[in-house]
Motif scaffolding. Structure first.
Motif, mmCIF file in Angstrom:
data_model
loop_
_atom_site.group_PDB
_atom_site.id
_atom_site.type_symbol
_atom_site.label_atom_id
_atom_site.label_comp_id
_atom_site.label_asym_id
_atom_site.label_seq_id
_atom_site.Cartn_x
_atom_site.Cartn_y
_atom_site.Cartn_z
ATOM 1 N N ALA A 1 42.352 26.769 37.495
ATOM 2 C CA ALA A 1 42.201 27.369 38.407
ATOM 3 C C ALA A 1 41.502 28.538 37.340
ATOM 4 O O ALA A 1 40.525 29.694 38.320
ATOM 5 N N GLU A 2 42.592 29.600 36.637
ATOM 6 C CA GLU A 2 41.441 30.228 36.271
ATOM 7 C C GLU A 2 40.252 30.405 35.421
ATOM 8 O O GLU A 2 40.014 30.961 35.469
ATOM 9 N N THR A 3 40.074 29.298 34.505
ATOM 10 C CA THR A 3 38.321 28.841 34.203
ATOM 11 C C THR A 3 37.153 29.387 35.464
ATOM 12 O O THR A 3 36.561 29.632 35.187
ATOM 13 N N ALA A 4 37.699 28.261 37.048
ATOM 14 C CA ALA A 4 37.143 28.214 37.575
ATOM 15 C C ALA A 4 36.654 29.845 38.401
ATOM 16 O O ALA A 4 35.526 30.177 38.614
ATOM 17 N N LYS A 5 37.742 30.485 38.576
ATOM 18 C CA LYS A 5 38.055 31.960 38.403
ATOM 19 C C LYS A 5 36.949 32.854 38.228
ATOM 20 O O LYS A 5 36.252 33.578 37.548
ATOM 21 N N ARG A 6 36.800 32.681 36.428
ATOM 22 C CA ARG A 6 36.062 33.176 35.884
ATOM 23 C C ARG A 6 34.447 32.414 36.529
ATOM 24 O O ARG A 6 33.344 33.829 35.747
ATOM 25 N N TYR A 7 34.005 31.641 35.967
ATOM 26 C CA TYR A 7 33.316 31.140 36.576
ATOM 27 C C TYR A 7 32.781 31.524 38.209
ATOM 28 O O TYR A 7 31.185 31.970 38.305
ATOM 29 N N ARG A 8 33.895 31.763 38.271
ATOM 30 C CA ARG A 8 32.493 32.150 40.528
ATOM 31 C C ARG A 8 34.579 33.232 40.146
ATOM 32 O O ARG A 8 35.269 32.314 41.766
ATOM 33 N N PRO A 9 34.011 34.050 40.397
ATOM 34 C CA PRO A 9 35.401 34.685 40.818
ATOM 35 C C PRO A 9 35.220 35.486 42.191
ATOM 36 O O PRO A 9 36.430 35.800 43.072
ATOM 37 N N GLU A 10 33.993 35.011 42.824
ATOM 38 C CA GLU A 10 33.987 34.878 44.306
ATOM 39 C C GLU A 10 35.048 34.149 45.551
ATOM 40 O O GLU A 10 35.363 34.396 46.252
ATOM 41 N N LEU A 11 35.544 33.152 44.420
ATOM 42 C CA LEU A 11 35.739 32.567 44.759
ATOM 43 C C LEU A 11 37.563 32.613 44.339
ATOM 44 O O LEU A 11 38.518 31.965 44.566
ATOM 45 N N THR A 12 38.356 33.590 44.140
ATOM 46 C CA THR A 12 39.429 33.463 43.193
ATOM 47 C C THR A 12 40.796 33.399 45.310
ATOM 48 O O THR A 12 40.974 32.363 44.445
ATOM 49 N N GLY A 13 40.201 33.863 45.652
ATOM 50 C CA GLY A 13 41.292 33.953 47.104
ATOM 51 C C GLY A 13 41.619 32.440 47.315
ATOM 52 O O GLY A 13 43.189 31.973 47.487
ATOM 53 N N ILE A 14 40.390 31.952 47.660
ATOM 54 C CA ILE A 14 40.310 30.386 47.871
ATOM 55 C C ILE A 14 41.237 29.513 47.037
ATOM 56 O O ILE A 14 42.066 28.850 47.064
ATOM 57 N N ILE A 15 40.851 29.835 45.914
ATOM 58 C CA ILE A 15 41.044 28.721 44.555
ATOM 59 C C ILE A 15 43.240 29.190 44.443
ATOM 60 O O ILE A 15 43.636 28.568 44.500
ATOM 61 N N ASP A 16 43.183 30.496 43.859
ATOM 62 C CA ASP A 16 44.195 30.516 44.178
ATOM 63 C C ASP A 16 45.613 29.993 45.391
ATOM 64 O O ASP A 16 46.537 29.953 45.307
ATOM 65 N N GLU A 17 44.998 30.298 46.596
ATOM 66 C CA GLU A 17 45.779 29.538 47.909
ATOM 67 C C GLU A 17 45.661 28.329 47.653
ATOM 68 O O GLU A 17 46.771 27.294 48.041
ATOM 69 N N LEU A 18 44.227 27.805 46.839
ATOM 70 C CA LEU A 18 44.959 26.158 46.580
ATOM 71 C C LEU A 18 45.719 25.781 45.813
ATOM 72 O O LEU A 18 46.394 24.350 45.694
ATOM 73 N N GLN A 19 46.081 26.356 44.891
ATOM 74 C CA GLN A 19 47.061 26.273 43.650
ATOM 75 C C GLN A 19 48.212 25.385 44.219
ATOM 76 O O GLN A 19 48.915 24.277 43.693
ATOM 77 N N PRO A 20 49.089 25.626 45.712
ATOM 78 C CA PRO A 20 50.421 25.635 45.843
ATOM 79 C C PRO A 20 50.234 23.832 46.088
ATOM 80 O O PRO A 20 51.218 23.221 46.222
#
Length: 750
Positions: free
Chosen positions: A367-386
Motif C-alpha cells: 500500500a505504501e509503495t502503491a501510494k508513492r507510485y499513484r498518490p491520487e489513489l491514496t484514499g481508495i488504497i487506505d480504504e482497501l487495506q482493512p
C-alpha cells in the motif's frame, strides 16, 4: 530406467503428474480425470509395476500433484467441466470450479472464437452436441428439441462462446495464470478435495507412493488449510511445495511440509560462482544497450511489467477482485478507479502472496509503495487495506490468489526476458538485482537451511527453469570477462543487427550458453523469449519484420563465417571455465543441506533452454552404459561428453545415500593462501565438499599456489577420484589436481 536411477545413487524417483491429462500433454499439468492414472503414462497397472520395481530397489516414489486447476481444452475429456457446461450453476460440479456466474449472466464465457460474433456461423449441431471446428460442447436438455439453428441453440446454453481476445478482460472463471484451457478448482471445498484426491490418497495408503510434490499452492484459496488436510489424509507422508520465496521470505512455520522444491538453493549456488567484480562493467553494457546513461533498476523494470500484466492478460482477474470488493459494500469508488487501485496494489506486492493472518505487513508495504507510485489513489488504497488484511474476507482471499499470478506473469515471464545484463541471474526463484554473493554469505544461508529445513529440496534445473544449469554455468563466466564480452557483442550486433539491444544480449548469451545447439532449438527459443519480453514483438501481435530480423540473427550463427568465428572464439574462451562452474555447482547442490533433485538428464551437461526445450527425452540406455564404464574405474576427462559430471553426480549421490551420517551438520571450511577466494568448501559432519569458483581469475593469477584448507587430522578419500589424503592442512592444488572439485569422506568409513 529404475535400475539406472538406483545405480546412479538416487534414493527416490520423482515423477511428473500421473493422473489422466489432456490428450497429447507432454507435462501432465492439465489433468482432466482424477480417478485414474493416465493411460499414456502406463495407467494404473503401469504404476503398480513401476512402484513394485522401485520397492525392490529400495527407491522411494515422489509424485507431482495438481490441486489448483484442471484441463478444459477439450471439454468432452473432462466430465466435471462437461457437466457444468451442460447444466450450468445447477450442475453437481459447479461448486468445484471458481466461476463468477453473476458476471456472466448465468453463463460460463469460453474464449474460443476467432474474429468476432460472425464466427458463430461456423457452429454445427452434430450428434446432440454443439461443434465449433474441432471444439465440442454439450447441449443443455430440451434446448435444441425444436430444431432451432445452431446460433439460437448456442444462445440457450449455460456457456457463451466468445472471441479469444476477450478472455483477458471478460473471463468469468479463474484460470491458471492466463491460460484459458486451465480452469481453477475450489479444492478448499471438502467434497472437491475428497473426489480430486481419492486416487492420490490410494497411492499413498497402499504404499505405491511415498511423497507428494504440490504444484502451485499459491493459487489455492487456503494453502495452509489444504496442506493440513493433505498431511492428515496421507498420514504424514513427505510433502514439498512448489513455492518461490522472495528475499528473506520463509515458508509459514505452521505448514506440515518438509520445504520447497528448491529454487532458493538454486539462486545461492549460482551466485557464489559469479564474480562480483564484473557487475560494474556489465551494468555499463546494459545501459549502453538501452541508450541510457544508467541501467534500469530491477524494481522499476518489474513494476512496469507487473503493471502491464495486471492491465493486460490478467485484467479479468483484477476485475473479478474488484467485483468481490464492490459486493462487500465498497461502492463509493468509481469502478475503474477501484480496479486501478487494486491493480497497483498487486503490482507493488513484494512477494508472491501472503498467507493471512501472516504477511499483513506485506499488504501494508504494498500500500505504501502503491501510494508513492499513484498518490491520487491514496484514499481508495487506505480504504482497501482493512478488507485485504482480513483473512476471512472473500476479497482478501481473492487478492492472495491473484498476487502470485501477477508476480509470475509479470516477473518470470516478462521482466526476466528484459533484464538481460547476465542471463544466469534471471532464473526462477532468484532476485536478478543480487549479482553475486561471497562464500561467507553462502555458508550463512546453508547454515540456515540446515537448521530450519534440512529436508527441503534443492535443485539446479527443473521443467520451469529458464535455462538448464550448465547454460547458466557458462553464461556466468561472462562476469569474469566483461570487457571481452562487451567487445564481442558489439561486433555481433554489427553483423546481425536487430534493433533491440537487451534482447540481442539475451539471445547471444543463450546461443553461447547452449552451444552446440540445433538451429531449430534456437529459433524456438528466440521466438518465445522475444514475445515474452514484449518490447519489439508479442504473442498477440507478432511483429513480422522484427521477427524476420531476429530469425536472421539466429541463422547467422550457422551461416555467416564472421559470426561463426566470433561465436566459436567465445565458446572456446568460456568452455573450460563453464565446465568448471558446472561441476562446482553440481557438487555444491548435491552435498549441501537439503534433498537434492537431479532433473532428468542433468547428470550430464544440461544445456537446455526454456520449456518445452527442457522436456526433451533422455537416452537412459546410453547413460546406463556410460555409468557402467565409470564404475569400471575410468576417470573421464572434462570434455563435451559430460561423463565427468556423471562421475561427480553418481559418487556424491551414492555417498549421501549409503552414508547419511556424514551429512548431519553444516560448517563452512575456510581457505588460506593466495587464491583463498577461489575456494568454497564445507564440512557436512564428515563429508567435506571442496569446489572451485571464478576459474578464469584463478588461472590468470597463477593457479592455486600456496592455497590450503585445514581439516582434522584424519585420513580421507576423495570419493570422486579414489585418491587418499592425510588429515590436517591440505594443499588445494594437490587436492584438485584432476578435477575442480573434491568430495572427501573419512577413510575408515569409505
Amino acid at each position: 530406467m529404475l535400475d539406472y536411477v538406483h545405480a546412479l545413487g538416487a534414493g527416490w524417483v520423482y515423477l511428473s503428474p500421473l493422473l489422466r491429462a489432456d490428450e497429447g500433454s507432454d507435462h501432465g499439468y492439465d489433468v482432466v480425470d482424477h480417478e485414474r492414472v493416465d493411460p499414456a503414462r502406463g495407467g494404473n497397472a503401469g504404476l503398480d509395476v513401476f512402484a513394485a520395481r522401485a520397492r525392490d530397489l529400495g527407491l522411494g516414489v515422489l509424485v507431482d500433484i495438481v490441486p489448483n486447476h484442471m484441463g478444459i481444452a477439450h471439454a468432452a475429456a473432462n466430465s466435471w467441466w462437461w457437466d457444468v457446461l451442460k447444466h450450468g450453476s445447477a450442475s453437481s460440479f459447479a461448486e468445484a470450479f471458481d466461476i463468477d456466474w453473476e458476471f456472466g449472466s448465468g453463463r460460463v464465457r469460453l474464449p474460443v472464437l476467432g474474429d468476432g460474433p460472425a464466427e458463430l456461423d461456423a457452429l454445427r449441431i452434430v450428434g446432440g452436441e454443439l461443434h465449433y471446428f474441432d471444439h465440442r460442447f454439450p447441449i443443455a436438455p430440451a434446448t435444441a428439441d425444436d430444431g432451432a439453428d445452431p446460433r439460437t441453440v448456442h444462445d440457450r446454453q449455460h456457456y457463451e462462446l466468445i472471441d479469444w481476445r476477450r478472455a483477458d478482460s471478460e473471463s468469468n472463471y479463474r484460470r491458471f495464470f492466463a491460460v484459458n484451457t486451465l480452469a481453477g478448482l475450489r479444492v478448499e471445498v471438502p467434497w472437491v478435495f475428497q473426489k480430486s484426491h481419492a486416487e492420490i490418497l490410494r497411492w499413498v495408503r497402499s504404499g505405491l507412493v511415498d511423497g507428494l510434490r504440490v504444484d502451485h499452492p499459491d493459487g489455492l484459496a487456503d494453502p495452509g488449510g489444504y496442506l493440513d488436510m493433505l498431511a492428515e489424509a496421507t498420514g504424514g507422508a513427505y510433502i514439498i511445495v512448489e513455492k518461490i520465496l522472495e528475499g528473506s521470505e520463509r515458508l509459514p512455520a505452521s505448514w506440515p511440509v518438509a520445504g520447497t522444491t528448491g529454487y532458493d538453493a538454486l539462486a545461492d549456488v549460482d551466485r557464489v560462482l559469479v564474480d562480483a567484480a564484473g557487475q560494474q562493467a556489465l551494468d555499463k553494457l546494459d545501459a549502453t544497450l538501452r541508450d541510457r546513461p544508467e541501467p534500469p533498476s530491477w524494481g522499476a523494470e518489474h513494476h512496469s511489467t507487473k503493471r502491464a500484466v495486471a492491465d493486460g492478460i490478467l485484467r479479468s482477474e483484477v476485475l473479478r477482485l474488484a467485483r468481490d470488493v464492490r459486493r462487500a459494500g465498497f461502492l463509493e469508488a468509481e469502478p475503474e478507479l477501484l480496479a486501478d487501485a487494486l491493480a497497483e496494489l498487486l503490482t507493488c506486492f513484494p512477494v508472491y502472496r501472503s498467507y493471512l493472518p501472516l504477511g499483513v505487513e506485506w499488504v501494508r508495504d504494498a500500500a505504501e509503495t502503491a501510494k508513492r507510485y499513484r498518490p491520487e489513489l491514496t484514499g481508495i488504497i487506505d480504504e482497501l487495506q482493512p478488507l485485504l488484511t482480513d483473512p476471512a474476507h472473500p476479497a482478501a482471499v481473492r487478492f492472495q490468489q491473484t498476487s502470485g499470478m501477477v508476480m509470475a506473469k509479470g516477473v518470470e515471464d516478462c521482466a526476466f526476458y528484459r533484464y538481460t545484463r547476465l542471463g544466469s541471474l534471471t532464473e526462477v526463484g532468484a532476485d536478478p538485482e543480487e549479482f553475486a554473493i561471497h562464500t561467507n554469505e553462502y555458508h550463512r544461508r546453508n547454515s540456515l537451511r540446515q537448521a530450519g529445513s534440512p529436508l527441503s529440496m534443492t535443485t539446479l534445473s527443473t521443467h520451469d527453469t529458464k535455462r538448464g544449469e550448465d547454460v547458466r554455468a557458462r553464461i556466468s563466466v561472462l562476469a569474469e570477462i566483461p570487457e571481452e564480452w562487451t567487445s564481442a557483442l558489439s561486433h555481433l550486433r554489427e553483423l546481425a543487427p536487430l534493433g533491440d539491444g537487451p534482447l540481442e544480449s539475451l539471445l547471444w548469451q543463450a546461443i553461447l550458453g547452449a552451444w552446440p545447439a540445433t538451429r531449430e532449438r534456437l529459433h524456438a527459443y528466440a521466438e518465445k523469449a522475444s514475445r515474452e519480453a514484449g518490447n519489439s514483438t508479442s504473442w498477440d501481435r507478432p511483429n513480422e519484420r522484427f521477427e524476420s530480423r531476429m530469425h536472421a540473427l539466429i541463422d547467422s550463427a550457422f551461416d555467416n563465417p564472421e559470426v561463426e568465428a566470433i561465436v566459436g572464439s567465445l565458446v572456446r574462451r568460456v568452455q573450460d571455465a563453464g565446465w568448471s562452474n558446472s561441476l562446482s555447482a553440481k557438487l555444491l547442490q548435491l552435498a549441501a543441506p537439503g534433498v537434492p533433485d537431479v532433473y532428468q538428464g542433468s547428470e550430464f551437461w544440461e544445456r537446455s533452454l526454456v520449456d518445452p526445450d527442457n522436456r526433451r527425452p533422455v537416452d537412459f540406455t546410453a547413460a546406463e552404459s556410460t555409468l557402467r564404464r565409470l564404475d569400471g574405474g575410468e576417470l573421464p576427462p572434462i570434455d563435451a561428453s559430460g561423463d565427468a559430471k556423471l562421475l561427480v553426480t553418481s559418487r556424491a549421490l551414492r555417498l549421501r545415500r549409503d552414508q547419511p551420517e556424514l551429512f548431519t551438520r553444516y560448517l563452512g571450511v575456510p581457505a588460506f593462501g593466495a587464491a583463498a577466494r577461489h575456494v568454497v568448501a564445507f564440512d557436512r559432519g564428515g563429508a567435506v565438499a571442496v569446489a572451485t569458483r571464478l576459474p578464469i581469475g584463478l588461472a590468470s593469477k597463477g593457479g592455486w599456489r600456496d592455497t590450503s584448507i585445514l581439516l582434522s587430522r584424519q585420513q580421507r578419500m576423495d570419493v570422486i577420484t579414489g585418491r587418499r589424503f592425510d588429515g590436517g592442512e591440505l594443499e588445494v592444488a594437490q587436492l584438485l589436481e584432476r578435477y575442480p572439485i573434491a568430495l572427501l569422506a573419512p577413510l575408515e568409513q569409505s
